[in-house]
Design a protein around this motif. Sequence first.
Motif, PDB file in Angstrom:
ATOM      1  N   VAL A 310       0.716  -1.353  -0.045  1.00 48.48           N
ATOM      2  CA  VAL A 310      -0.123  -0.034  -0.046  1.00 48.48           C
ATOM      3  C   VAL A 310       0.811   1.242  -0.067  1.00 48.48           C
ATOM      4  O   VAL A 310       1.838   1.327   0.672  1.00 48.48           O
ATOM      5  CB  VAL A 310      -0.884  -0.072   1.199  1.00 48.48           C
ATOM      6  CG1 VAL A 310      -1.760   1.225   1.154  1.00 48.48           C
ATOM      7  CG2 VAL A 310      -1.869  -1.208   1.263  1.00 48.48           C
ATOM      8  N   GLU A 313       0.735   7.397   0.533  1.00 49.77           N
ATOM      9  CA  GLU A 313      -0.129   8.357   0.226  1.00 49.77           C
ATOM     10  C   GLU A 313      -1.375   7.820   0.512  1.00 49.77           C
ATOM     11  O   GLU A 313      -2.367   8.407   1.075  1.00 49.77           O
ATOM     12  CB  GLU A 313      -0.039   8.839  -1.106  1.00 49.77           C
ATOM     13  CG  GLU A 313       1.227   9.593  -1.461  1.00 49.77           C
ATOM     14  CD  GLU A 313       1.074  10.965  -0.710  1.00 49.77           C
ATOM     15  OE1 GLU A 313       0.264  11.566  -0.412  1.00 49.77           O
ATOM     16  OE2 GLU A 313       2.265  11.391  -0.320  1.00 49.77           O
ATOM     17  N   THR A 314      -1.649   6.526   0.318  1.00 48.76           N
ATOM     18  CA  THR A 314      -3.000   5.932   0.405  1.00 48.76           C
ATOM     19  C   THR A 314      -3.106   5.574   1.880  1.00 48.76           C
ATOM     20  O   THR A 314      -4.089   5.869   2.562  1.00 48.76           O
ATOM     21  CB  THR A 314      -2.976   4.499  -0.220  1.00 48.76           C
ATOM     22  OG1 THR A 314      -2.733   4.737  -1.845  1.00 48.76           O
ATOM     23  CG2 THR A 314      -4.313   3.769  -0.140  1.00 48.76           C
ATOM     24  N   LEU A 315      -2.033   5.292   2.516  1.00 44.52           N
ATOM     25  CA  LEU A 315      -2.255   4.981   4.172  1.00 44.52           C
ATOM     26  C   LEU A 315      -2.539   6.574   4.659  1.00 44.52           C
ATOM     27  O   LEU A 315      -3.415   6.406   5.778  1.00 44.52           O
ATOM     28  CB  LEU A 315      -1.030   4.525   4.819  1.00 44.52           C
ATOM     29  CG  LEU A 315      -0.740   3.162   4.583  1.00 44.52           C
ATOM     30  CD1 LEU A 315       0.732   2.574   4.971  1.00 44.52           C
ATOM     31  CD2 LEU A 315      -1.803   2.274   5.035  1.00 44.52           C
ATOM     32  N   LYS A 316      -2.046   7.433   4.357  1.00 48.02           N
ATOM     33  CA  LYS A 316      -2.225   8.844   4.883  1.00 48.02           C
ATOM     34  C   LYS A 316      -3.465   9.290   4.808  1.00 48.02           C
ATOM     35  O   LYS A 316      -4.214   9.759   5.648  1.00 48.02           O
ATOM     36  CB  LYS A 316      -1.159   9.787   4.302  1.00 48.02           C
ATOM     37  CG  LYS A 316      -1.170  11.337   4.760  1.00 48.02           C
ATOM     38  CD  LYS A 316      -0.229  12.070   4.381  1.00 48.02           C
ATOM     39  CE  LYS A 316      -0.343  13.596   4.820  1.00 48.02           C
ATOM     40  NZ  LYS A 316       0.691  14.316   4.310  1.00 48.02           N
ATOM     41  N   THR A 317      -3.830   9.293   3.301  1.00 45.20           N
ATOM     42  CA  THR A 317      -5.364   9.331   2.911  1.00 45.20           C
ATOM     43  C   THR A 317      -6.267   8.711   3.704  1.00 45.20           C
ATOM     44  O   THR A 317      -7.429   9.182   4.350  1.00 45.20           O
ATOM     45  CB  THR A 317      -5.523   9.332   1.570  1.00 45.20           C
ATOM     46  OG1 THR A 317      -4.579   9.919   0.812  1.00 45.20           O
ATOM     47  CG2 THR A 317      -6.982   9.838   1.187  1.00 45.20           C
ATOM     48  N   THR A 318      -6.364   7.519   3.869  1.00 46.91           N
ATOM     49  CA  THR A 318      -7.247   6.425   4.585  1.00 46.91           C
ATOM     50  C   THR A 318      -6.967   6.758   6.108  1.00 46.91           C
ATOM     51  O   THR A 318      -7.954   6.760   6.814  1.00 46.91           O
ATOM     52  CB  THR A 318      -6.764   5.204   4.560  1.00 46.91           C
ATOM     53  OG1 THR A 318      -5.596   4.866   4.826  1.00 46.91           O
ATOM     54  CG2 THR A 318      -7.006   4.810   2.981  1.00 46.91           C
ATOM     55  N   ASN A 319      -5.990   7.255   6.653  1.00 45.32           N
ATOM     56  CA  ASN A 319      -5.921   7.496   8.069  1.00 45.32           C
ATOM     57  C   ASN A 319      -6.618   8.652   8.383  1.00 45.32           C
ATOM     58  O   ASN A 319      -7.304   8.970   9.457  1.00 45.32           O
ATOM     59  CB  ASN A 319      -4.226   7.520   8.573  1.00 45.32           C
ATOM     60  CG  ASN A 319      -4.080   7.738  10.011  1.00 45.32           C
ATOM     61  OD1 ASN A 319      -4.436   7.083  10.754  1.00 45.32           O
ATOM     62  ND2 ASN A 319      -3.631   8.922  10.534  1.00 45.32           N
ATOM     63  N   GLU A 320      -6.248   9.779   7.503  1.00 44.03           N
ATOM     64  CA  GLU A 320      -6.953  11.108   7.730  1.00 44.03           C
ATOM     65  C   GLU A 320      -8.413  10.999   7.547  1.00 44.03           C
ATOM     66  O   GLU A 320      -9.249  11.466   8.267  1.00 44.03           O
ATOM     67  CB  GLU A 320      -6.439  12.020   6.628  1.00 44.03           C
ATOM     68  CG  GLU A 320      -5.067  12.574   6.935  1.00 44.03           C
ATOM     69  CD  GLU A 320      -4.650  13.457   5.889  1.00 44.03           C
ATOM     70  OE1 GLU A 320      -5.327  13.793   4.835  1.00 44.03           O
ATOM     71  OE2 GLU A 320      -3.486  14.013   5.797  1.00 44.03           O
ATOM     72  N   ALA A 321      -8.849   9.972   6.729  1.00 42.51           N
ATOM     73  CA  ALA A 321     -10.248   9.779   6.430  1.00 42.51           C
ATOM     74  C   ALA A 321     -10.780   9.036   7.893  1.00 42.51           C
ATOM     75  O   ALA A 321     -11.993   9.283   8.304  1.00 42.51           O
ATOM     76  CB  ALA A 321     -10.628   8.757   5.226  1.00 42.51           C
ATOM     77  N   LEU A 322     -10.043   8.239   8.323  1.00 42.69           N
ATOM     78  CA  LEU A 322     -10.524   7.587   9.418  1.00 42.69           C
ATOM     79  C   LEU A 322     -10.707   8.415  10.707  1.00 42.69           C
ATOM     80  O   LEU A 322     -11.578   8.373  11.525  1.00 42.69           O
ATOM     81  CB  LEU A 322      -9.620   6.261   9.716  1.00 42.69           C
ATOM     82  CG  LEU A 322      -9.975   5.451  11.047  1.00 42.69           C
ATOM     83  CD1 LEU A 322     -11.410   4.747  10.737  1.00 42.69           C
ATOM     84  CD2 LEU A 322      -8.926   4.298  11.290  1.00 42.69           C
ATOM     85  N   THR A 325     -13.544  10.466  10.163  1.00 39.91           N
ATOM     86  CA  THR A 325     -14.720   9.797  10.567  1.00 39.91           C
ATOM     87  C   THR A 325     -15.104   9.699  12.014  1.00 39.91           C
ATOM     88  O   THR A 325     -16.203   9.728  12.440  1.00 39.91           O
ATOM     89  CB  THR A 325     -14.657   8.360   9.820  1.00 39.91           C
ATOM     90  OG1 THR A 325     -14.287   8.496   8.516  1.00 39.91           O
ATOM     91  CG2 THR A 325     -15.919   7.582  10.140  1.00 39.91           C
TER      92      THR A 325
END
Length: 363
Positions: A310, A313-322, A325
């Motif tokens: 992964v 950038e994807t992890l950062k984006t998903t973490n920020e999204a989490l 949330t």
Amino acid sequence: MSDGFTMTTGQGEMQGSAQGSAPDTALTEEEKKMAAEYARQIDLYDSGAVLQYGAGVQKKMADFSEKALENVRTKDLGEIGDLLSGVVTELRDFDEEETKGFFGFFKKSANKVTALKAKYEKAEANISKICETLEGYQRQLLKDAAILDKMYDQNLEYFKELSLYIAAGKKKLEDTRNVQLPDLVQKANSTGLPEDIQAAKDLEAMCERFEKKVHDLELTRMIAIQTAPQIRLVQNNDTQMVEKIQSTIVNTVPLWKSQMVLALGVEHSAQAAQAQREVTDMTNELLKKNAERLKMATIESARESERGIVDMETLKTTNEALISTLDEVMKIQQEGREKRRAAEEEIGRLEGDLKAKLLEIRK
């Protein structure tokens, strides 16, 4: 000879006749003896014999001249020249496709070999027909040359025969005027008789007529002298034309054909080289394209192989999204709690109001 006497010609030659020079009129010793013997047989008193003197050979010369003229008249060398020009025209028409000759065809399109072969076959067929006609003329000219040789020999024979007639006639005139005529004149002068005077005059008149006859023979002999170079000129023209025909058949046409074979061979080589050049160019193009594709594929493969499962950038984006949330959930939960407390207070107030109202009714 058919003049009442027998005389055969010796083996003389008409020198330089092929070049048109005068013949050697000198007789051999044997021929001089023959002329002297023949002169003794001439009878100037026989008017018939004098009239027919040399007439036979003159008639043969006349027939001979007519035959020679007919030989020239029936020969159409102009047509041979036209045929030879026809060969040149065919070759020129064949080669006019390009101004630079046979190899100019190589600047044309891919179908030029087919067009070249078609023009070659057409030109070859036309030239073959012309050459067949020329070969027929060549055979005829060779026959004519042989006939002209015989005519030349025959003319030489007539010349020698006329020379003997002339020599004999002059010998007779010389003897008559130097011996016989002076005797008659002397006799006439001495006797004074009319018959003697008339006899001298008659003999002198006969000499005059015979001298004219000899002169006519000299004119005929001159014709024979002129005929000799004329025969050689005609023969030379025939020979030159035979040589031109021969040169065209054995040199010009084969040379043209060999040049065509070379031209076609060179064109085939040029086309093969062009095909090879195209193959080489295509191979180089394919190698360049494949090398470029290999480069791109290798780079992409190396880039992909170095990536994690992964991307960060994807992890950062998903973490920020989490986190966002969770914040939203907590906010919603807080709002829910506040709404529930407000609701509970409102319910309590309503309940108090209701109880108060009920108490008023009971009173």
